[in-house]
Scaffold this motif. Structure first.
Motif, mmCIF file in Angstrom:
data_model
loop_
_atom_site.group_PDB
_atom_site.id
_atom_site.type_symbol
_atom_site.label_atom_id
_atom_site.label_comp_id
_atom_site.label_asym_id
_atom_site.label_seq_id
_atom_site.Cartn_x
_atom_site.Cartn_y
_atom_site.Cartn_z
ATOM 1 N N LEU A 23 15.042 32.720 -23.814
ATOM 2 C CA LEU A 23 15.876 33.915 -23.931
ATOM 3 C C LEU A 23 15.341 34.928 -24.944
ATOM 4 O O LEU A 23 15.753 36.091 -24.919
ATOM 5 N N ALA A 24 14.465 34.504 -25.847
ATOM 6 C CA ALA A 24 13.961 35.414 -26.883
ATOM 7 C C ALA A 24 13.226 36.623 -26.310
ATOM 8 O O ALA A 24 13.429 37.742 -26.790
ATOM 9 N N LEU B 250 19.304 31.209 -16.721
ATOM 10 C CA LEU B 250 18.105 30.791 -17.446
ATOM 11 C C LEU B 250 18.410 29.642 -18.404
ATOM 12 O O LEU B 250 17.619 28.695 -18.541
ATOM 13 N N ALA B 251 19.560 29.707 -19.067
ATOM 14 C CA ALA B 251 19.939 28.629 -19.976
ATOM 15 C C ALA B 251 20.172 27.331 -19.214
ATOM 16 O O ALA B 251 19.821 26.242 -19.682
ATOM 17 N N ARG B 252 20.776 27.426 -18.034
ATOM 18 C CA ARG B 252 20.999 26.229 -17.214
ATOM 19 C C ARG B 252 19.673 25.572 -16.840
ATOM 20 O O ARG B 252 19.517 24.347 -16.906
ATOM 21 N N GLU B 253 18.720 26.395 -16.430
ATOM 22 C CA GLU B 253 17.437 25.834 -16.048
ATOM 23 C C GLU B 253 16.696 25.251 -17.252
ATOM 24 O O GLU B 253 16.017 24.227 -17.146
ATOM 25 N N ALA B 254 16.809 25.897 -18.397
ATOM 26 C CA ALA B 254 16.098 25.418 -19.585
ATOM 27 C C ALA B 254 16.649 24.093 -20.084
ATOM 28 O O ALA B 254 15.899 23.231 -20.555
ATOM 29 N N MET B 255 17.953 23.896 -19.982
ATOM 30 C CA MET B 255 18.559 22.653 -20.453
ATOM 31 C C MET B 255 18.573 21.565 -19.391
ATOM 32 O O MET B 255 18.885 20.406 -19.697
#
Length: 548
Positions: free
Chosen positions: A256-257, A416-421
């Motif tokens: 996300l950065a 994106l957060a769902r995929e990253a975690m």
């Protein structure tokens, strides 16, 4: 006259005047000059003397004696301060001396170890032996704990009950540890566990739960509240959970950065890790289908009195039960003979077949450390945009406004957060993404230290102050003590010379008429060159007489 005045002001006592002094005055002049030189030499030596710094604060007199003896062997100058409780050495050799003393095991901190058992007295009681052993064990444990870089000092107290033959009266030992930490340092949980285990494994039958560790402020640090530790996890498992959570946080913030900025996103992860180990054995049986049946063994037996009749494949009629018997009204005569023949041909056949049974044995062993559930919270800062009319005013252009993110942006960040975690709905993962304005952190402004508080400047001022003090003292001694005495001696010598010259002139009154004016003037010039101070004193005396 100007040369005479300059000569008189440079040094009040000339060699000619010193020669006219008496023996007592000459001796006093030499003594005064010697004292002045001694004061100057002592002041210079004091100014050049190195500054002393604290080597150790003596906590035990025996340690202090050993340290002093070691310093004498190493030819290191030392001093005492604060009533003899602090040893000072030159500041330039403080660290070198500490390393040398540490190599010799000094200071020991007043802790007595197992050396108490080396010089046991004859006839000592068993109680005294037990006390010495306990003291030695406490001292050795304290020394071991002090070897940690964080620990400055340590004390260990053991409560070892007397052993009893009765199980009901059996008591377990306990221990208390007091640690003095270095300034600005603290013990982490792993180090506290290490200290507890060190003490527990050094005393027989001592449970680690009966060991308490307290810091110098009286805080109990051996039983700090930790939900993971309360759940029964050890230090390695807790560290593994923290590493897993940190890895997920890094992955989420890294993805996300680039979109919102590194300083505009914060993520926290709570991981539920399964550390249970499972070992499962399963046996599975399946039905035996006819085509794939494997015969394990087969047994066939036949019995009878005659040749068995021909037999075919039994049909449906043969599988039906026999018809009920009826008693005919008229029975043929040959029925008895036919029945006897049939009875003579009775025959039986038995067949036993054993088939193989399918069985599957499966051993399953679960790996500990699997993630059972993840709870993730992500906070994203508002987006900063310049106002629409920023082009008209340069000052307004520099002021950006915080604007909430749009629904599409939040949806994209959520995905994106769902995929990253690695979001897994089946295991109960949860993700919460919030958009809020971050409160700017107020930086604490630490004022710069004034220049007069600079250690370098203070050191230079102290060094220069010493020499300045010596110069002031020397100037005061010269102007207030030495120079007035020498001037008085010079004036006395000049006065005596003038009196002698006057007496000589008065004794020969006719000599003035025998010499010409030029001869007198030459004699006066010669006298002024040889002893200008005497001439000046004589003229001053004449002027004084004239005024009188």
């Amino acid at each position: 006259m100007a040369d005479t005045a300059a000569a008189a002001s440079s040094f009040p006592l000339s060699p000619e005047a010193f020669g006219r002094l008496g023996t007592t005055q000459k001796l006093m002049t030499l003594v005064i000059l010697a004292m002045l030189a001694a004061v100057l030499i002592a002041g210079v030596m004091w100014a050049r003397e190195p500054s002393y710094a604290v080597l150790f604060s003596i906590q035990d007199e025996k340690d202090g004696g050993n340290i002093v003896a070691a310093l004498q062997q190493q030819n290191v100058p030392y001093r005492f301060s604060q009533g003899g409780h602090t040893i000072l050495v030159p500041q330039s050799v403080v660290h070198d001396t500490r390393l040398r003393l540490a190599a010799q095991g000094l200071p020991k901190g007043g802790l007595a170890g197992f050396e108490l058992l080396e010089n046991q007295k004859m006839g000592i009681s068993q109680f005294a032996e037990q006390v010495n052993y306990q003291r030695g064990l406490e001292g050795e444990l304290a020394r071991s704990i002090q070897s940690l870089a964080v620990v400055k000092g340590a004390r260990v107290h053991l409560a070892i009950p007397k052993q009893s033959a009765f199980l009901r009266e059996d008591q377990k030992p306990s221990a208390s540890v007091l640690v003095t930490l270095a300034p600005g340092r603290s013990l982490d949980q792993a180090q506290v566990v290490g200290i507890v285990n060190l003490v527990a494994f050094s005393v027989p039958q001592l449970n680690p739960k009966n060991v308490s560790v307290v810091d110098q402020e009286g805080k109990l640090i051996s039983q700090q509240i930790d939900p993971l530790r309360d759940a029964g996890l050890d230090a390695a498992q807790i560290r593994y959970v923290r590493e897993i959570e940190a890895a997920y946080v890094q992955r989420i913030e890294a993805i996300l950065a680039p979109i919102v900025g590194a300083s505009n996103v914060r993520a926290q992860v709570a991981a539920d890790i399964d550390f249970s180990q499972t070992d499962q054995v399963a046996e599975t049986y399946r039905p035996n289908p006819a085509p794939a049946t494997a015969i394990r063994s087969q047994l066939t037996s036949e019995t009878g009195t005659g040749t068995p009749p021909a037999a075919g494949v039994p049909g449906a009629l043969s599988n039906q039960p026999p018809a009920p018997a009826t008693a005919p009204l008229v029975q043929p005569a040959q029925a008895g003979a036919a029945g006897a023949a049939a009875a003579a041909q009775n025959f039986s056949r038995n067949s036993t077949v054993n088939y193989e049974i399918d069985k599957t044995i499966r051993h399953t062993k679960g790996t500990p450390g699997a993630v059972r559930r993840l709870s993730v919270a992500v906070v994203v800062n508002y987006r900063k945009e310049a106002p629409k009319d920023a082009a008209k005013d340069t000052k307004d252009a520099a002021k950006a406004q915080a604007i909430p993110l749009s629904e599409n942006d939040l949806k994209q960040i959520n995905e994106l957060a769902r995929e990253a975690m690695g979001f897994n709905k089946e295991r109960g993962d949860s993700l919460n993404v919030a958009n809020a304005a971050f409160t700017p952190v107020e930086k604490e402004v630490v004022p710069d230290a004034p220049i007069w508080q600079s250690p370098t400047l203070i050191s230079l001022l102290l060094e220069g102050g010493r020499y300045l003090l010596i110069a002031v003292v020397a100037f005061w001694l010269w102007t207030r003590v030495v120079r007035p005495v020498l001037i008085s001696f010079a004036e006395a010598a000049a006065r005596a010379a003038a009196e002698q010259a006057t007496a000589a002139v008065e004794e020969t009154p006719g000599a003035a008429h025998q010499h010409s004016y030029e001869t007198k003037l030459a004699a006066a010039r010669e006298m002024a060159k040889s002893d200008p101070k005497a001439v000046a004193a004589m003229i001053k005396d004449w002027v004084g007489r004239g005024e009188a």
